[in-house]
Enzyme design. Structure first.
Site, PDB file in Angstrom:
ATOM      1  N   GLY A  46       0.842  -1.199   0.000  1.00 61.20           N
ATOM      2  CA  GLY A  46       0.000   0.000   0.000  1.00 61.20           C
ATOM      3  C   GLY A  46       0.870   1.239   0.000  1.00 61.20           C
ATOM      4  O   GLY A  46       2.079   1.169   0.290  1.00 61.20           O
ATOM      5  N   GLN A  51       2.559  10.073   2.059  1.00 63.54           N
ATOM      6  CA  GLN A  51       3.882   9.448   2.175  1.00 63.54           C
ATOM      7  C   GLN A  51       4.841   9.908   1.079  1.00 63.54           C
ATOM      8  O   GLN A  51       6.046   9.739   1.203  1.00 63.54           O
ATOM      9  CB  GLN A  51       3.762   7.914   2.121  1.00 63.54           C
ATOM     10  N   CYS A  95       5.552  -0.209   7.727  1.00 68.01           N
ATOM     11  CA  CYS A  95       5.218   1.042   7.040  1.00 68.01           C
ATOM     12  C   CYS A  95       6.429   1.486   6.239  1.00 68.01           C
ATOM     13  O   CYS A  95       7.553   1.491   6.764  1.00 68.01           O
ATOM     14  CB  CYS A  95       4.843   2.117   8.063  1.00 68.01           C
ATOM     15  N   LEU A  96       6.198   1.860   4.994  1.00 73.66           N
ATOM     16  CA  LEU A  96       7.317   2.290   4.147  1.00 73.66           C
ATOM     17  C   LEU A  96       7.920   3.595   4.663  1.00 73.66           C
ATOM     18  O   LEU A  96       9.058   3.917   4.318  1.00 73.66           O
ATOM     19  CB  LEU A  96       6.847   2.445   2.696  1.00 73.66           C
ATOM     20  N   HIS A 137      -4.879   1.043   7.401  1.00 71.87           N
ATOM     21  CA  HIS A 137      -3.552   1.639   7.592  1.00 71.87           C
ATOM     22  C   HIS A 137      -3.372   2.828   6.634  1.00 71.87           C
ATOM     23  O   HIS A 137      -2.887   3.886   7.025  1.00 71.87           O
ATOM     24  CB  HIS A 137      -2.492   0.551   7.326  1.00 71.87           C
ATOM     25  N   GLU A 138      -3.803   2.650   5.367  1.00 74.53           N
ATOM     26  CA  GLU A 138      -3.621   3.720   4.358  1.00 74.53           C
ATOM     27  C   GLU A 138      -4.564   4.897   4.621  1.00 74.53           C
ATOM     28  O   GLU A 138      -4.171   6.059   4.458  1.00 74.53           O
ATOM     29  CB  GLU A 138      -3.834   3.162   2.948  1.00 74.53           C
ATOM     30  N   HIS A 141      -3.146   7.075   7.143  1.00 79.02           N
ATOM     31  CA  HIS A 141      -2.151   8.019   6.586  1.00 79.02           C
ATOM     32  C   HIS A 141      -2.844   9.290   6.090  1.00 79.02           C
ATOM     33  O   HIS A 141      -2.320  10.395   6.251  1.00 79.02           O
ATOM     34  CB  HIS A 141      -1.400   7.389   5.406  1.00 79.02           C
TER      35      HIS A 141
HETATM   36  O1  K1U Z   1       1.527   2.361   3.950  1.00 80.11           O
HETATM   37  C1  K1U Z   1       2.619   1.817   3.899  1.00 80.11           C
HETATM   38  O2  K1U Z   1       3.572   2.293   4.488  1.00 80.11           O
HETATM   39  C2  K1U Z   1       2.779   0.524   3.180  1.00 80.11           C
HETATM   40  C3  K1U Z   1       2.745  -0.689   4.085  1.00 80.11           C
HETATM   41  C4  K1U Z   1       1.307  -1.196   4.156  1.00 80.11           C
HETATM   42  C5  K1U Z   1       0.974  -2.164   5.241  1.00 80.11           C
HETATM   43  C6  K1U Z   1       1.777  -3.222   5.578  1.00 80.11           C
HETATM   44  C7  K1U Z   1       1.403  -4.126   6.564  1.00 80.11           C
HETATM   45  C8  K1U Z   1       0.211  -3.981   7.190  1.00 80.11           C
HETATM   46  C9  K1U Z   1      -0.581  -2.915   6.874  1.00 80.11           C
HETATM   47  C10 K1U Z   1      -0.226  -2.026   5.879  1.00 80.11           C
HETATM   48  C11 K1U Z   1       3.663  -1.736   3.509  1.00 80.11           C
HETATM   49  O3  K1U Z   1       3.463  -2.185   2.429  1.00 80.11           O
HETATM   50  S1  K1U Z   1       5.022  -2.221   4.463  1.00 80.11           S
HETATM   51  C12 K1U Z   1       5.785  -3.505   3.456  1.00 80.11           C
HETATM   52  C13 K1U Z   1       5.055  -4.793   3.449  1.00 80.11           C
HETATM   53  O4  K1U Z   1       4.177  -5.006   4.275  1.00 80.11           O
HETATM   54  C14 K1U Z   1       5.379  -5.829   2.465  1.00 80.11           C
HETATM   55  C15 K1U Z   1       6.455  -5.728   1.634  1.00 80.11           C
HETATM   56  C16 K1U Z   1       6.729  -6.723   0.704  1.00 80.11           C
HETATM   57  C17 K1U Z   1       5.941  -7.818   0.610  1.00 80.11           C
HETATM   58  C18 K1U Z   1       4.860  -7.944   1.445  1.00 80.11           C
HETATM   59  C19 K1U Z   1       4.571  -6.946   2.361  1.00 80.11           C
HETATM   60 ZN    ZN Z   2       2.365   3.236   6.249  1.00 81.76          ZN
END
Ligand code: K1U
Ligand code: ZN
Length: 173
Positions: A46, A51, A95-96, A137-138, A141
């Protein structure tokens, strides 16, 4: 298409409530394309516009996990949660904007969300599993909220300090 710079916490732009989007423009379509490219490249499931420094209510996501399954890129404009289950689920979230930090967060296990798509058409869908966690989560944000805001103050403070250190190191590199 372009890769966008992902802001790292702490940053005041991640704490702002994003503005409603009044109309679908070519610039918005281009932003959505760039956000999807940035999300897949990260990699993530996401990404919300704040972000990448854009204070507008648009998010992208694709929670398809199976390697051989077709991707499902979604673009949600002005998303609103219209129903949430009483039942909750706990996922280890990342979270990225807070790289390499993970924590359990409890949220409603199912939500119904209404939004506008890139054609300007109203959409509604009920999400469960990882999709429900991700869309909440998004949307957080878009409201200036991060998953660490659900944690106890001491844990949140420790993560924030780690991120401050990471930002100092990146600035020096
Ligand atoms: O919003 C963001 O920062 C993105 C975030 C979204 C998220 C992850 C986990 C639970 C809720 C919301 C991410 O994508 S973090 C990276 C991640 O979860 C992932 C990366 C590679 C493969 C699978 C997952
Ligand atoms: Zn996030």
């Amino acid at each position: 298409m372009a890769l966008l710079n992902i802001l790292i916490h702490p940053d005041p732009r991640l704490k702002k409530v994003a503005a409603e989007i009044p109309e679908i423009t070519p610039d918005l379509r281009s932003l959505a394309d760039d956000m999807l490219e940035t999300m897949y490249d990260a990699p993530g499931i996401g990404l919300a516009a704040p972000q990448v420094g854009v204070s507008q209510r648009i998010l992208v996501m694709d929670c398809v996990k199976e390697k051989d399954a077709a991707p499902r890129p979604m673009v949600l404009i002005n998303p609103v949660v219209t129903w949430q289950s009483e039942e909750t689920a706990t996922y280890e979230e990342g979270c990225l904007s807070i790289p390499e930090q993970y924590a359990d967060v409890e949220r409603p296990s199912e939500v119904t969300v209404q939004w506008t798509d890139l054609d300007g058409t109203g959409q509604e869908e009920r999400f469960d599993g990882l999709w429900a966690t991700c869309v909440q989560h998004e949307i957080d944000h878009l409201d200036g909220k991060l998953f660490i805001d659900y944690l106890k103050p001491l844990r949140r403070q420790m993560i924030t300090r780690k991120m401050q250190k990471l930002k100092r190191e990146r600035a020096r590199a």
